[in-house]
Write an enzyme that holds these catalytic residues in place. Structure first.
Site, mmCIF file in Angstrom:
data_model
loop_
_atom_site.group_PDB
_atom_site.id
_atom_site.type_symbol
_atom_site.label_atom_id
_atom_site.label_comp_id
_atom_site.label_asym_id
_atom_site.label_seq_id
_atom_site.Cartn_x
_atom_site.Cartn_y
_atom_site.Cartn_z
ATOM 1 N N HIS A 13 4.240 1.786 -8.040
ATOM 2 C CA HIS A 13 3.888 0.873 -8.667
ATOM 3 C C HIS A 13 5.652 -0.540 -8.478
ATOM 4 O O HIS A 13 5.797 -1.261 -8.227
ATOM 5 C CB HIS A 13 2.788 0.547 -9.400
ATOM 6 C CG HIS A 13 1.575 0.737 -9.151
ATOM 7 N ND1 HIS A 13 0.970 0.411 -7.531
ATOM 8 C CD2 HIS A 13 0.501 1.352 -9.940
ATOM 9 C CE1 HIS A 13 0.195 1.430 -7.625
ATOM 10 N NE2 HIS A 13 0.203 2.165 -8.554
ATOM 11 N N ARG A 32 1.858 7.650 -10.463
ATOM 12 C CA ARG A 32 2.136 6.524 -9.791
ATOM 13 C C ARG A 32 2.519 5.585 -10.052
ATOM 14 O O ARG A 32 2.581 4.867 -8.760
ATOM 15 C CB ARG A 32 0.530 6.381 -9.341
ATOM 16 C CG ARG A 32 -1.067 7.603 -8.932
ATOM 17 C CD ARG A 32 -2.081 7.370 -8.781
ATOM 18 N NE ARG A 32 -2.202 6.245 -8.502
ATOM 19 C CZ ARG A 32 -2.458 6.138 -6.995
ATOM 20 N NH1 ARG A 32 -1.906 6.785 -6.431
ATOM 21 N NH2 ARG A 32 -3.144 4.485 -6.754
ATOM 22 N N ASP A 61 -10.766 -5.707 -5.701
ATOM 23 C CA ASP A 61 -11.570 -4.141 -5.498
ATOM 24 C C ASP A 61 -10.894 -3.057 -6.445
ATOM 25 O O ASP A 61 -11.141 -2.181 -6.952
ATOM 26 C CB ASP A 61 -11.583 -3.299 -4.683
ATOM 27 C CG ASP A 61 -12.275 -4.265 -3.330
ATOM 28 O OD1 ASP A 61 -13.805 -4.490 -3.760
ATOM 29 O OD2 ASP A 61 -12.012 -5.110 -2.039
ATOM 30 N N TRP A 73 -9.315 -3.955 -9.395
ATOM 31 C CA TRP A 73 -10.324 -3.289 -10.681
ATOM 32 C C TRP A 73 -11.045 -2.064 -11.295
ATOM 33 O O TRP A 73 -11.043 -1.469 -12.421
ATOM 34 C CB TRP A 73 -11.402 -4.736 -10.898
ATOM 35 C CG TRP A 73 -10.975 -6.012 -11.409
ATOM 36 C CD1 TRP A 73 -11.208 -7.287 -10.000
ATOM 37 C CD2 TRP A 73 -9.904 -6.179 -11.958
ATOM 38 N NE1 TRP A 73 -10.581 -8.298 -10.802
ATOM 39 C CE2 TRP A 73 -8.897 -7.543 -11.745
ATOM 40 C CE3 TRP A 73 -9.051 -5.282 -13.030
ATOM 41 C CZ2 TRP A 73 -8.829 -8.340 -12.493
ATOM 42 C CZ3 TRP A 73 -8.677 -6.398 -13.854
ATOM 43 C CH2 TRP A 73 -7.482 -8.055 -13.108
ATOM 44 N N TRP A 123 3.911 7.193 -1.730
ATOM 45 C CA TRP A 123 4.800 7.777 -2.247
ATOM 46 C C TRP A 123 5.082 8.528 -3.798
ATOM 47 O O TRP A 123 6.262 9.205 -3.581
ATOM 48 C CB TRP A 123 5.810 6.473 -3.023
ATOM 49 C CG TRP A 123 6.993 6.248 -2.141
ATOM 50 C CD1 TRP A 123 7.709 6.229 -0.818
ATOM 51 C CD2 TRP A 123 7.667 5.986 -3.645
ATOM 52 N NE1 TRP A 123 9.472 5.436 -1.548
ATOM 53 C CE2 TRP A 123 9.410 5.787 -2.734
ATOM 54 C CE3 TRP A 123 7.598 6.598 -4.868
ATOM 55 C CZ2 TRP A 123 10.118 6.387 -3.874
ATOM 56 C CZ3 TRP A 123 8.709 5.900 -5.702
ATOM 57 C CH2 TRP A 123 9.795 6.397 -5.474
ATOM 58 N N LEU A 177 12.199 -20.918 0.961
ATOM 59 C CA LEU A 177 11.338 -19.278 1.260
ATOM 60 C C LEU A 177 9.673 -20.350 0.168
ATOM 61 O O LEU A 177 10.102 -20.097 -0.552
ATOM 62 C CB LEU A 177 11.741 -18.496 0.834
ATOM 63 C CG LEU A 177 11.086 -16.882 0.583
ATOM 64 C CD1 LEU A 177 10.326 -16.731 2.383
ATOM 65 C CD2 LEU A 177 11.779 -16.443 0.222
ATOM 66 N N ASN A 210 1.771 3.061 -2.487
ATOM 67 C CA ASN A 210 3.266 2.902 -4.113
ATOM 68 C C ASN A 210 2.368 4.626 -4.278
ATOM 69 O O ASN A 210 3.558 4.941 -4.686
ATOM 70 C CB ASN A 210 2.331 2.104 -4.766
ATOM 71 C CG ASN A 210 3.334 0.900 -3.860
ATOM 72 O OD1 ASN A 210 3.443 1.019 -3.268
ATOM 73 N ND2 ASN A 210 2.505 -0.530 -4.736
ATOM 74 N N ASP A 234 0.696 -0.805 -0.059
ATOM 75 C CA ASP A 234 -0.598 -0.588 -0.372
ATOM 76 C C ASP A 234 0.539 1.642 -0.282
ATOM 77 O O ASP A 234 2.006 1.450 1.143
ATOM 78 C CB ASP A 234 -1.121 0.149 0.933
ATOM 79 C CG ASP A 234 -2.064 1.219 1.220
ATOM 80 O OD1 ASP A 234 -2.316 1.327 -0.135
ATOM 81 O OD2 ASP A 234 -2.500 1.317 2.175
ATOM 82 N N SER A 266 -6.132 -6.268 -5.098
ATOM 83 C CA SER A 266 -7.050 -6.905 -4.473
ATOM 84 C C SER A 266 -8.234 -6.498 -5.200
ATOM 85 O O SER A 266 -8.405 -5.657 -6.738
ATOM 86 C CB SER A 266 -7.294 -6.289 -3.052
ATOM 87 O OG SER A 266 -8.676 -4.939 -3.688
HETATM 88 C C1 FPP Z 1 -1.282 0.188 -3.660
HETATM 89 O O1 FPP Z 1 -0.581 1.272 -3.278
HETATM 90 C C2 FPP Z 1 -0.427 -1.148 -4.719
HETATM 91 C C3 FPP Z 1 -1.296 -1.833 -5.615
HETATM 92 C C4 FPP Z 1 -2.221 -1.762 -5.541
HETATM 93 C C5 FPP Z 1 -0.046 -2.737 -6.139
HETATM 94 C C6 FPP Z 1 0.657 -3.589 -5.748
HETATM 95 C C7 FPP Z 1 1.623 -3.735 -6.409
HETATM 96 C C8 FPP Z 1 3.106 -3.523 -7.329
HETATM 97 C C9 FPP Z 1 3.740 -3.300 -6.618
HETATM 98 C C10 FPP Z 1 3.637 -5.088 -8.594
HETATM 99 C C11 FPP Z 1 4.446 -6.188 -7.597
HETATM 100 C C12 FPP Z 1 4.370 -6.750 -8.710
HETATM 101 C C13 FPP Z 1 4.528 -8.134 -8.033
HETATM 102 C C14 FPP Z 1 5.118 -9.172 -9.497
HETATM 103 C C15 FPP Z 1 3.688 -8.694 -7.260
HETATM 104 P P1 FPP Z 1 -2.041 2.218 -4.003
HETATM 105 O O2 FPP Z 1 -2.247 2.801 -5.499
HETATM 106 O O3 FPP Z 1 -3.110 1.996 -2.901
HETATM 107 O O4 FPP Z 1 -1.080 3.434 -3.334
HETATM 108 P P2 FPP Z 1 -2.093 4.695 -2.479
HETATM 109 O O5 FPP Z 1 -2.658 4.267 -1.169
HETATM 110 O O6 FPP Z 1 -0.735 5.820 -2.252
HETATM 111 O O7 FPP Z 1 -2.569 4.992 -3.328
#
Ligand code: FPP
Length: 161
Positions: free
Chosen positions: A28, A24, A58, A60, A16, A122, A13, A11, A56
Site C-alpha cells: 500500500h 501487505r 467493500d 471495510w 506485489w 489537474l 498492492n 489493485d 472501496s
Molecule cells: C488494493 O490492493 C488496494 C487497496 C485496497 C488500497 C489502495 C490505497 C492506497 C495504496 C493508499 C493510497 C493513498 C491515498 C492517499 C489514496 P489489494 O490490497 O487488493 O491487493 P491484492 O489484490 O494484491 O490483494
C-alpha cells in the site's frame, strides 16, 4: 486537445508485497508512491483529471489492522502532499461516504479540498469508501421512475476536466 480523464483502480498492492516477502502494508505504501508519481506525470501527458479508486466500501471487510494502516496512510499522504498540490495547481477532491471514516481523515480531506479548490492544472479525485453500486442506487433514487441515460449520467459523480 481536450484533456483526458483517466481512472485508476489501485489493485494488486498486497500481491506485489507478498511476492517480495513484504507485509501487505508495504504494498500500500508503494501504491501511495505510485499515486504521487502519476499525479506528477499527468499534466504533461494531457491528462486533466485523474480518479483513483483507493478504498472501496467493500474494503471495510478487510482485517482491522489493514484498514487502520490504510487510514493512517491516507492521513500521512494528505499531510505530506497537499502543499505540493497547492504549488503545482492540483485540485484534490473526494468521492464516497465520509460518515464511516475516522474524524481525523475527514478533517484532512475537507482541508485538502478547501486549500486546492481553485486549482486548474489537474483535478485529482480520490474515491474512499466509494461503491459504484451505491452511487448507481443513489442516482436512480434522485432521478426517479422516468430515468434516462443522460439523467443517470448527470446524477453520478463526474470530474471537472
Ligand atoms: C488494493 O490492493 C488496494 C487497496 C485496497 C488500497 C489502495 C490505497 C492506497 C495504496 C493508499 C493510497 C493513498 C491515498 C492517499 C489514496 P489489494 O490490497 O487488493 O491487493 P491484492 O489484490 O494484491 O490483494
Amino acid at each position: 486537445m481536450k484533456a483526458l480523464h483517466v481512472a485508476i483502480i489501485m489493485d494488486g498492492n498486497g500481491r506485489w508485497a507478498t511476492g517480495r516477502g513484504l507485509p501487505r502494508v508495504a504494498g500500500h505504501r508503494s501504491g501511495a508512491d505510485a499515486l504521487r508519481r502519476t499525479i506528477e506525470a499527468a499534466p504533461s501527458a494531457g491528462v486533466g483529471a485523474l480518479t483513483f479508486y483507493a478504498f472501496s466500501s467493500d474494503n471495510w471487510k478487510r482485517p482491522v489492522e489493514e484498514v487502520g494502516a490504510l487510514m493512517r496512510l491516507f492521513e500521512q499522504y494528505l499531510v505530506n502532499e497537499v502543499d505540493e498540490c497547492v504549488r503545482k495547481g492540483v485540485r484534490i477532491s473526494f468521492i464516497g461516504r465520509r460518515d464511516r471514516l475516522p474524524a481525523s481523515v475527514v478533517r484532512l480531506m475537507a482541508l485538502s479540498e478547501a486549500r486546492t479548490r481553485h486549482n486548474t492544472t489537474l483535478h485529482v479525485r480520490i474515491a474512499i469508501d466509494y461503491s459504484s453500486r451505491d452511487a448507481l442506487v443513489e442516482a436512480a433514487r434522485q432521478v426517479g421512475p422516468h430515468a434516462t441515460r443522460e439523467a443517470i449520467a448527470a446524477a453520478l459523480p463526474a470530474p471537472d476536466v
